[in-house]
Every structure is written in C-alpha cells, then in structure tokens.
Design an enzyme around this catalytic site. Structure first.
Site, PDB file in Angstrom:
ATOM      1  N   HIS A   1      -3.732  -6.488  -7.963  1.00 43.15           N
ATOM      2  CA  HIS A   1      -2.637  -5.514  -7.903  1.00 43.15           C
ATOM      3  C   HIS A   1      -1.323  -6.256  -8.154  1.00 43.15           C
ATOM      4  CE1 HIS A   1      -0.615  -1.893  -5.905  1.00 43.15           C
ATOM      5  NE2 HIS A   1       0.347  -2.787  -5.860  1.00 43.15           N
TER       6      HIS A   1
ATOM      7  N   HIS B   1       2.930  -6.651  -9.346  1.00 43.51           N
ATOM      8  CA  HIS B   1       4.263  -6.053  -9.347  1.00 43.51           C
ATOM      9  C   HIS B   1       5.076  -6.711 -10.457  1.00 43.51           C
ATOM     10  CE1 HIS B   1       4.485  -3.322  -5.835  1.00 43.51           C
ATOM     11  NE2 HIS B   1       3.394  -3.964  -5.508  1.00 43.51           N
TER      12      HIS B   1
ATOM     13  N   SER C   1       2.350  -8.769  -3.602  1.00 38.88           N
ATOM     14  CA  SER C   1       3.285  -7.848  -2.935  1.00 38.88           C
ATOM     15  C   SER C   1       4.749  -8.153  -3.216  1.00 38.88           C
ATOM     16  CB  SER C   1       3.066  -7.881  -1.424  1.00 38.88           C
ATOM     17  OG  SER C   1       1.699  -7.779  -1.119  1.00 38.88           O
TER      18      SER C   1
ATOM     19  N   HIS D   1       7.237  10.957  -1.855  1.00 38.13           N
ATOM     20  CA  HIS D   1       8.391  11.843  -1.773  1.00 38.13           C
ATOM     21  C   HIS D   1       8.165  13.129  -2.566  1.00 38.13           C
ATOM     22  CE1 HIS D   1      10.589   8.872   0.379  1.00 38.13           C
ATOM     23  NE2 HIS D   1      10.401   7.981  -0.572  1.00 38.13           N
TER      24      HIS D   1
ATOM     25  N   ARG E   1       0.375   7.101  -4.435  1.00 35.76           N
ATOM     26  CA  ARG E   1       0.645   6.498  -3.134  1.00 35.76           C
ATOM     27  C   ARG E   1       2.125   6.143  -3.039  1.00 35.76           C
ATOM     28  NH1 ARG E   1       0.516   1.344  -0.895  1.00 35.76           N
ATOM     29  NH2 ARG E   1      -0.720   0.400  -2.528  1.00 35.76           N
ATOM     30  N   ASP E   2       2.700   5.713  -4.152  1.00 33.14           N
ATOM     31  CA  ASP E   2       4.145   5.488  -4.117  1.00 33.14           C
ATOM     32  C   ASP E   2       4.897   6.785  -4.350  1.00 33.14           C
ATOM     33  OD1 ASP E   2       4.798   2.866  -3.334  1.00 33.14           O
ATOM     34  OD2 ASP E   2       4.025   2.087  -5.209  1.00 33.14           O
TER      35      ASP E   2
END
Lengths: 342, 342
Positions: free
Chosen positions: B201, B203, B174, B29, B25-26
């Site tokens: 989740h 970070h 987040s 690119h 998902r990240d």
C-alpha cells in the site's frame, strides 16, 4: 554566467545532477510580475537553469496555438533581471523559431539555447545549433517524442547533434509514455555514444515522471528537467521540489536548497497556476497511446464536435502513430470512429 | 464471494495482480448516493476488492479524529448492495475497533477484513485475526509505518500474522517515505518468509507511489492497494486507473477493464473529492521526514498557534521518530523549535 559547469568531473564525488527548470516555459499565460516572482524564488533556491518563453518555444506565440500575454523580449528581459546566479534558458522547436529569434534571445541574456527536433530528424538542428555556438551561448539538442524510436537510433541522432555543436543532448518523453525500464535502455545507449552531458525530460501521464528521472540518472543522465509543482500541460512534468527531495535522499548533489525550492514551488502554486496538474482519464489514455500531449485540446474539441469518445480517439491516434504537425488527422480519425450513417 | 481467488497458481501464465481499492475508505465524508455511485462504477470495472469505511477504519468515527457522515452499518450496506462481482473489504486499525465491530462488519457483508498494527507490533493482531477467521471472512494483516524497521523484522512480523491466521499480509508506506529500492528489499524479504499473498500500500508524497507499486510487484507482491485519482489524505495513494494502465503495458493481468476503470475514476473525481490530491510542499516534507500523514492537520494547526514553520516541525518530528498516538509530542517539539523568549 555563460558556459557549462563541470558535471561529474570527479567520479569519486557525489554525483552532481543539474536540474533545468522550464516552469516559466509552460507559464506563458503569466503576466510580468508573476514571472518575476517565480524567477526570483528559483534564483534564491539556486536552481541552476530557469527556462522561459512560450510553451512551444521562441517565435511560437500565434493565434493558432495560443498567444503569450507577453512577447519573447519582455519575458526574457523580465526573467533576466531576476536571475543573479541561475542561468537563463530558452527553447526552440522545429518550425516555429528562426535564427533571428535565436539572436534576439541571446541578446536578451539567454545563456543556454535548446534546439529541438522530432526523434528521427536531428539533421534539421544543424544550422540552428551552429548559430547558437556562433552567438556564444551554450547549445543543447533534444529529441521530441523519443518513445517512437529505439535506443540505437536515439544514440545515433544524439551523436549527430553533438557533431553539429550541441554541448548537451538528450530526450523528451513528450507523450508521457515511458516506463522506467524504457528510459534506462535509451539513456544508457545515448550516454555510451556521446561525450557530453545527457538530458532527460519527463511527463507524468503514467505517474512515473519522478521514477523515470531517477532511472535516467542511474543510466547516466546528468541534466534533468523538472518544474515547480509539476507545472505543465496535461498531466504535467517531473515535479522539481519532489525530485530535489528524492535526489537528496539518494545522496546525489543538486546544489539546490530544499527549503528554498519548496518556497519557490509555493510561489508557483500561488502565482502561476489555477490548480496543480493532475492525471485525469484523458491524460492516462494519451500517455498509454503515446500521443503528443499538445493534442489534448484539439482532440477534446474534435471528439465533442463529432460525437465520439475522446479516449477512443486518443487510442486510435496512437495506433496511427501521429506526431505534432499532423493535427489534421484528428478529424479524419474521428470520422472513421463514428458508426456508419444510417 | 468469500475466500481468496487463486493468485499466481500457474507460474507460466501472465502474472495476476489483485488490485484492492480503498477509495471509499478515505471517502468517509461522502454521503450515501455518492458511495453508491462509485461502488457501482468500480463493480462495473471488475475492481476485485472495494474497501469502505472511515479513513481510520471500523469504529474510528469520533469527534477527536473526525466523524463520518454515515455510520459504519449504513456505509457497508450501501456499498454491499452495489457490488455484484467485486468483494467488499473493511479495515481495522489498532485502538479503534473491537470484536463487536468485526462481527457487525461481516454481518453487513464484508468479505475481507484487514487488521492493522504498527510495524513492530504484529503481536496485537492475534485475537482479531482469530475473530475474523471464526466469522468466516478472509483475514488479512498489514503493518503500518513500515519504513521504521528493516526487511528482516518486517518478514518476521508478517510471518507472525500468518501464524495468527492471516491469509494475506503486507506493508503500508503510511508516511509516503519509500523509494523503489526500499520497497524491493522489504517485499522480497516478506515474500520469501510467507506462503500467502503479499500486500503493498503506497502513498505519493515523493511522487513514487506508482513506481513503488511496480517495485512491489517485481519483488513478489500480488495484492496492491490503489484508489481512484489517488484519492486519500495529503498527497494521496497510488492512482488506481494509472496503475491499471501501467500493469497492462507491463503484461500483468489485473482483470480490470481500462475504459471502465477510467470511467469509475471520473465518477470519483466528480462525486467524492473537491480536487484530486496533489503533492504540496508540506506533503514533500512529511514524506521526507517519514511522519505519518495523519499528522498533517495537527502539525499545521500547532505550527500556526506556536508561530513556527510547519516544514521545520515535520522535519523535527521525523528526527524524533514519532508514530500515531504520539500527537501530544507535536506541541512539545513545536515549543522546542521556538527561539528562546527574550
């Protein structure tokens, strides 16, 4: 600038944690003006101790394990000139340095000298701890590969180093093996056994260097090692500026300016390293296996030469419980891993 | 492959932790054959859920926040073909996707659909969670910027999403703001309030993503998000292969092969990223300030345009408690930071 500042002398004040910064000990590939730039920035951030020298410590620069670009005397005098408030530290590992190296280091302005030993061999530190005390510097004792023995043994070994004159003692997670609960029980045992500040030095192979450092603080450690951007071999060390931020959130006093230490970390990133450390698959395997991170390069070379998987080799070396000095076993174990010749 | 596998149905067995992998998902690119290479490797490692799409989720590809190289349909069908045992997940954030996007995603083989909301706005998830259930996919609900409210509120918001049909619910850090103790109290409260699996989740802005994930597991979370090499914006996410190693040491069952997940991480490092994420000074400031990591690029641009320090700007935005959607405030706050014009 000699002598230990008081640590937690007033139990009702915010806990005071002394951060000890070996960024420039793993920075022995740097040239003079880069050492100077980082030392100046760390001093401006009021980092209490800046440690400098070859990665393996005083006297370790050699063809076999890597030559420093600068000799010990040049590194020490360069950093000494940059430090107006931070104290300067040096490190000496078993087998590399001598009493002459200690004398030269103190002559060049080292305020703190750490004598290291394998976790079960604190008895080898007696003479050198005595030399450091006689020279009038602060003497500290640290146990390497400390995951290889238990809390009770580590507490006894640390107490022995205090008896030999160490003014702070503690443990290094040389393989990056610990989970926070491992650190908690070990540091608790040591803090209960000694009346001097307790040291913790983490590595980030399992992504837990910051968390392990917090566990150490909660268990009573007051001297925590950390480097700018986590600079260090393999997966790197506890990241200094991150730890400063986290300790600030936790209400612990480090005396370090956050803005200034972030600026120092930027200097380190720009001047000392090609890229910041990251946790690659080899570092994970090495940490899980509990193998000294200094084995990384010879293990990769041997794995390639013998045609075996370096992760298999790390895990097999972990089962053999190898320690620094047993590099000869890398080839032996690699050949045992190869499928039988047809 | 639809439906939730049983999680901790036998309390006396080893705890079963389901790792949910948003590496792709990240990875919006990336081009097609790189998506395919990583999905194949993750599938071979038995990673239970591989999430794919634009970083901001279904329908988010746009000029404003960045276009994917591939459209949602191409990403989903490419990954779907590579997965023979792993389930495929998608994510939809408030304001970007529509019911049509959900329908297309399930049509293209999404097994799990996550609907996100700001931490105090779970009421906006009702319609989309219902759509996902009607489509026959597994519906999950996650709360963004979850550090901005307390355990009791998060538990209520999660219970509301369960009422709307969510079959797993939880929280995202987040901003990368949490310390382990923050996670413990929040996940405990949620796990006590709901009868479905709890999601965490993390970070890595404060170097604690792995430790926070362990804290979440200890507090009752059974679905943990993690990405290969920690791939993700800014300081990155919890590092998947490191978490697998640490959970293995802790005796928790993930069903993932260590060797295979290390190999998958190597594929991600080679094919998906220029360099692994690292914690730079901006990431530390952003995490400490509690500002959404998606603000990084506009904050850096505005700081440069207005001639203010980006770290000052992050800390000031943190004091204003900005959230996604308030990007216009970046310029306002930056201009307030400038010294008065002469």
């Amino acid at each position: 600038m000699k002598g230990t500042p008081p640590v937690n002398t007033h139990p009702h004040e915010r806990p005071r944690i002394l951060l000890h910064d070996p960024t420039l000990r793993d920075g022995h590939h740097a040239v003079g003006h880069h050492l100077d730039a980082y030392a100046t920035a760390a001093n401006a951030a009021a980092v209490p101790v800046v440690e400098v020298g070859h990665g393996n410590g005083l006297g370790a620069s050699s063809l076999q394990i890597g030559r420093s670009k600068l000799d010990d005397a040049t590194m020490l005098t360069t950093v000494r000139e940059a430090l107006t408030s931070s104290r300067m530290g040096v490190f000496m590992a078993p087998g590399w340095g001598t009493s002459d190296d200690l004398q030269a280091a103190v002559h060049h302005g080292a305020d703190i000298v750490r004598i290291a030993a394998h976790c079960t061999e604190a008895d080898v530190t007696e003479r050198h701890l005595g030399v450091v005390r006689d020279l009038g510097a602060e003497a500290q004792g640290v146990l390497l590969m400390s995951h290889m023995t238990g809390p009770g043994d580590l507490a006894e070994q640390c107490a022995l180093m205090v008896k030999f004159g160490a003014q702070a003692v503690g443990i290094m997670d040389s393989a990056g093996y610990y989970l926070p609960s491992d650190v908690t029980e070990r540091v608790h045992a040591i803090a209960d056994a000694v009346g001097v500040p307790v040291i913790f030095h983490g590595h980030n192979n399992l992504g837990l260097a910051v968390a392990n450092s917090l566990a150490a603080v909660d268990a009573g450690a007051t001297v925590i090692d950390a480097t700018a951007r986590g600079f260090g071999a393999g997966a790197g060390n506890t990241q200094l500026e991150v730890l400063v931020a986290v300790l600030e959130r936790r209400g612990a006093e480090t005396g370090i300016g956050l803005r200034e230490v972030l600026a120092a970390a930027d200097v380190a990133a720009d001047r000392l390293m090609e890229a910041p450390p990251s946790i690659d698959s080899i570092a994970v395997a090495s940490g899980l296996a509990g193998v000294f991170s200094g084995f990384r390069r010879p293990v990769l070379q041997t794995a390639q030469a013998e045609g075996v998987d370096p992760i298999d080799l790390f895990l097999a070396l972990g089962e053999r419980q190898v320690v620094a000095g047993q590099e000869d076993l890398i080839g032996v174990v690699a050949r045992q891993l190869k499928p039988a010749a047809r």
